[in-house]
Design a protein around this motif. Structure first.
Motif, PDB file in Angstrom:
ATOM      1  N   ARG A 112      -6.423  -3.193   6.722  1.00 22.39           N
ATOM      2  CA  ARG A 112      -6.136  -2.050   5.857  1.00 22.39           C
ATOM      3  C   ARG A 112      -4.629  -1.847   5.816  1.00 22.39           C
ATOM      4  O   ARG A 112      -4.023  -1.408   6.801  1.00 22.39           O
ATOM      5  N   VAL A 113      -4.040  -2.195   4.704  1.00 23.24           N
ATOM      6  CA  VAL A 113      -2.591  -2.123   4.536  1.00 23.24           C
ATOM      7  C   VAL A 113      -2.272  -0.768   3.919  1.00 23.24           C
ATOM      8  O   VAL A 113      -2.364  -0.569   2.711  1.00 23.24           O
ATOM      9  N   VAL A 114      -1.907   0.176   4.791  1.00 25.32           N
ATOM     10  CA  VAL A 114      -1.677   1.556   4.370  1.00 25.32           C
ATOM     11  C   VAL A 114      -0.384   2.051   5.008  1.00 25.32           C
ATOM     12  O   VAL A 114      -0.240   2.003   6.229  1.00 25.32           O
ATOM     13  N   PRO A 115       0.566   2.539   4.234  1.00 29.63           N
ATOM     14  CA  PRO A 115       1.831   3.041   4.791  1.00 29.63           C
ATOM     15  C   PRO A 115       1.670   4.453   5.355  1.00 29.63           C
ATOM     16  O   PRO A 115       0.606   5.068   5.232  1.00 29.63           O
ATOM     17  N   ARG A 132       0.481   4.331  11.910  1.00 28.18           N
ATOM     18  CA  ARG A 132      -0.538   3.971  12.898  1.00 28.18           C
ATOM     19  C   ARG A 132      -1.880   4.665  12.633  1.00 28.18           C
ATOM     20  O   ARG A 132      -2.926   4.160  13.037  1.00 28.18           O
ATOM     21  N   VAL A 133      -1.857   5.836  12.002  1.00 30.65           N
ATOM     22  CA  VAL A 133      -3.080   6.613  11.799  1.00 30.65           C
ATOM     23  C   VAL A 133      -3.395   6.874  10.327  1.00 30.65           C
ATOM     24  O   VAL A 133      -4.461   7.389  10.001  1.00 30.65           O
ATOM     25  N   SER A 134      -2.497   6.519   9.427  1.00 28.86           N
ATOM     26  CA  SER A 134      -2.675   6.854   8.014  1.00 28.86           C
ATOM     27  C   SER A 134      -3.875   6.154   7.385  1.00 28.86           C
ATOM     28  O   SER A 134      -4.472   6.663   6.428  1.00 28.86           O
ATOM     29  N   ALA A 135      -4.245   4.983   7.912  1.00 27.97           N
ATOM     30  CA  ALA A 135      -5.385   4.264   7.338  1.00 27.97           C
ATOM     31  C   ALA A 135      -6.681   5.048   7.476  1.00 27.97           C
ATOM     32  O   ALA A 135      -7.646   4.783   6.752  1.00 27.97           O
ATOM     33  N   THR A 136      -6.720   6.035   8.402  1.00 25.63           N
ATOM     34  CA  THR A 136      -7.935   6.837   8.525  1.00 25.63           C
ATOM     35  C   THR A 136      -8.192   7.640   7.257  1.00 25.63           C
ATOM     36  O   THR A 136      -9.349   7.882   6.902  1.00 25.63           O
ATOM     37  N   ALA A 186       3.950  -0.112   5.509  1.00 29.31           N
ATOM     38  CA  ALA A 186       2.664  -0.696   5.897  1.00 29.31           C
ATOM     39  C   ALA A 186       2.852  -2.083   6.497  1.00 29.31           C
ATOM     40  O   ALA A 186       3.695  -2.864   6.045  1.00 29.31           O
ATOM     41  N   ARG A 187       2.035  -2.401   7.512  1.00 33.30           N
ATOM     42  CA  ARG A 187       2.050  -3.736   8.114  1.00 33.30           C
ATOM     43  C   ARG A 187       1.154  -4.656   7.280  1.00 33.30           C
ATOM     44  O   ARG A 187      -0.053  -4.431   7.180  1.00 33.30           O
ATOM     45  N   PRO A 188       1.720  -5.715   6.689  1.00 33.59           N
ATOM     46  CA  PRO A 188       0.969  -6.523   5.721  1.00 33.59           C
ATOM     47  C   PRO A 188      -0.125  -7.381   6.327  1.00 33.59           C
ATOM     48  O   PRO A 188      -0.980  -7.884   5.589  1.00 33.59           O
ATOM     49  N   TRP A 189      -0.145  -7.559   7.636  1.00 29.94           N
ATOM     50  CA  TRP A 189      -1.141  -8.449   8.235  1.00 29.94           C
ATOM     51  C   TRP A 189      -2.425  -7.705   8.622  1.00 29.94           C
ATOM     52  O   TRP A 189      -3.397  -8.322   9.049  1.00 29.94           O
TER      53      TRP A 189
END
Length: 448
Positions: free
Chosen positions: A433-436, A241-245, A427-430
């Motif tokens: 920013r697809v980041v696990p 939920r926060v890794s894309a930051t 990661a959520r593909p939709w």
């Protein structure tokens, strides 16, 4: 009869030419937005907005000015052009300003393949209210929930059209449909909250209100009894939920505007290792039904797949035309613009290489440390990459979650953090920013 956005941009360009501009580009946007919020099983707030906005950028030699308005009357268009040209004549020269060469402009493109607009009818306010009520009811049904802070549903449709005196002309429409919920457990100083939500281009892709409400509530309950973690150096696992930051900080550092100003901790990093060798960051502006997709950028250049980081090495900056000229490079077709200002560089959809293990495996691997599920505030030194953020989440010992934590600070340096990343595969593909989930082997945690 309402004028088309194409007609409005043509009028703006004609007015600019009449006013004495040597070159110009125009943007017109028309949008509708509807949102509903409920509380306690009743309607709390409903809002609908509609409007058209126009913007004009003119060049007189190498002098530039921008003007905008939300009034589209012919007299307003003429006044905008006169004002813009007068402003430009008083502005200093900008040696890097200029429209794209016609040879750089996008040719044909398959707008239908991007599926930016849901063909389904606009939902009614009653339908949005029903979604919000179902979301709230599902959250309330979870044991341990004391109240629902908010449950909301919304819809938007935005049309965009761009045109320039260099011959470019094109536009598209984009829809968005979303549901969100914030649930609370406990009371007073023991109160904790968490959330869930979903936003999609197509209504049919949206998760159910019940799933969103239940998950928001379960996350809130999991935070009951939170305490401060231990202080020291520990592994930190950033939840998906926060890794894309973290990737967002990397993208900010490779933005051409920051690099050109010398205000980036990666300003000398071109061609160097910025991630582990197994990881790449790929920009994908043509993914269907994704919010960051588009056939062309804000200057009419064709967007394309681009490897920002390949095999861990930084391959290039994110550039619009002006920043590319400043740096002696070619635009990467990453210009974004609104009606009130000129273009600036920005990233589209990005995807980070995923790992081969799930989040639970990384939790077991980290041994003792912090699983971060929420971030609060930020102190990021753009010149050095020094990183400090408030955080909350779950404390892990011996590879197992022990208890929820809050009111702590995590700190490190982005260069070191990114070089040590260990990705999960969740990661959520939709998302744009697809980041696990991402494990950082060592950070400083300041707790109790």
């Amino acid at each position: 009869m309402t004028e088309t956005l194409e007609d409005l941009t043509r009028q703006l360009l004609d007015a600019a030419r009449t006013a004495g501009a040597d070159a110009a580009d125009a943007i017109a946007m028309r949008g509708t937005a509807l949102s509903v919020e409920v509380r306690g099983g009743a309607l709390e707030h409903a809002e609908r907005s509609e409007g058209t906005d126009i913007g004009l950028r003119v060049l007189v030699g190498q002098k530039v000015a921008n003007v905008s308005a939300s009034d589209t009357k012919p007299s307003t268009v003429a006044e905008m052009a006169d004002r813009a040209v007068a402003m430009a004549r008083e502005a200093p020269d900008d040696p890097h300003a200029g429209l794209a060469d016609p040879a750089q402009l996008v040719g044909t493109y398959d707008l239908a393949a991007l599926e930016l607009r849901d063909p389904a009818p606009e939902p009614t306010a009653a339908a949005l209210q029903e979604d919000a009520l179902r979301t709230e009811a599902a959250a309330r049904d979870v044991d341990g929930i004391s109240q629902i802070d908010s449950a909301s549903a919304g819809y938007s449709l935005r049309h965009v059209y761009l045109a320039g005196s260099n011959g470019f002309s094109g536009g598209y429409a984009r829809t968005s449909r979303g549901i969100s919920c914030v649930a609370i457990t406990g009371s007073g100083t023991a109160m904790e909250r968490d959330y869930d939500g979903d936003s999609r281009t197509f209504q049919s892709d949206l998760r159910s209100p019940e799933d969103i409400g239940r998950r928001a509530a379960e996350r809130a309950v999991a935070r009951a009894g939170a305490q401060r973690p231990k202080t020291g150096a520990y592994p930190v696992l950033f939840d998906e939920r926060v890794s894309a930051t973290l990737v967002g900080h990397l993208l900010a550092a490779v933005n051409g505007a920051s690099v050109a100003r010398g205000a980036s901790w990666l300003r000398d990093g071109l061609g160097t290792q910025v991630l582990p060798e197994a990881l790449s960051v790929i920009e994908e502006p043509h993914r269907p039904r994704v919010s960051g997709s588009r056939p062309f950028d804000g200057e009419g250049l064709p967007t394309r797949t681009r490897r920002i980081v390949e095999g861990g090495r930084l391959t290039g900056w994110t550039l619009d035309l002006a920043t590319a000229r400043k740096l002696g490079m070619e635009s990467t077709a990453n210009a974004v613009r609104g009606t009130s200002g000129g273009p600036s560089p920005a990233s589209w959809n990005v995807r980070l290489t995923q790992g081969d293990r799930d989040r639970d495996a990384l939790i077991r691997e980290m041994g003792t440390g912090l699983l971060v599920t929420s971030l609060i505030g930020a102190t990021i030194n753009q010149n050095t990459g020094d990183y400090s953020r408030g955080a909350a989440g779950l404390w892990v010992e011996n590879g197992e979650v022990q208890y929820p934590v809050n009111e702590c600070t995590i700190a490190g340096n982005l260069r070191d953090m990114l070089l040590g990343l260990v990705p999960a595969n969740d990661a959520r593909p939709w998302l744009s920013r697809v980041v696990p989930s991402l494990l950082v082997p060592g950070m400083t945690i300041a707790g109790g």
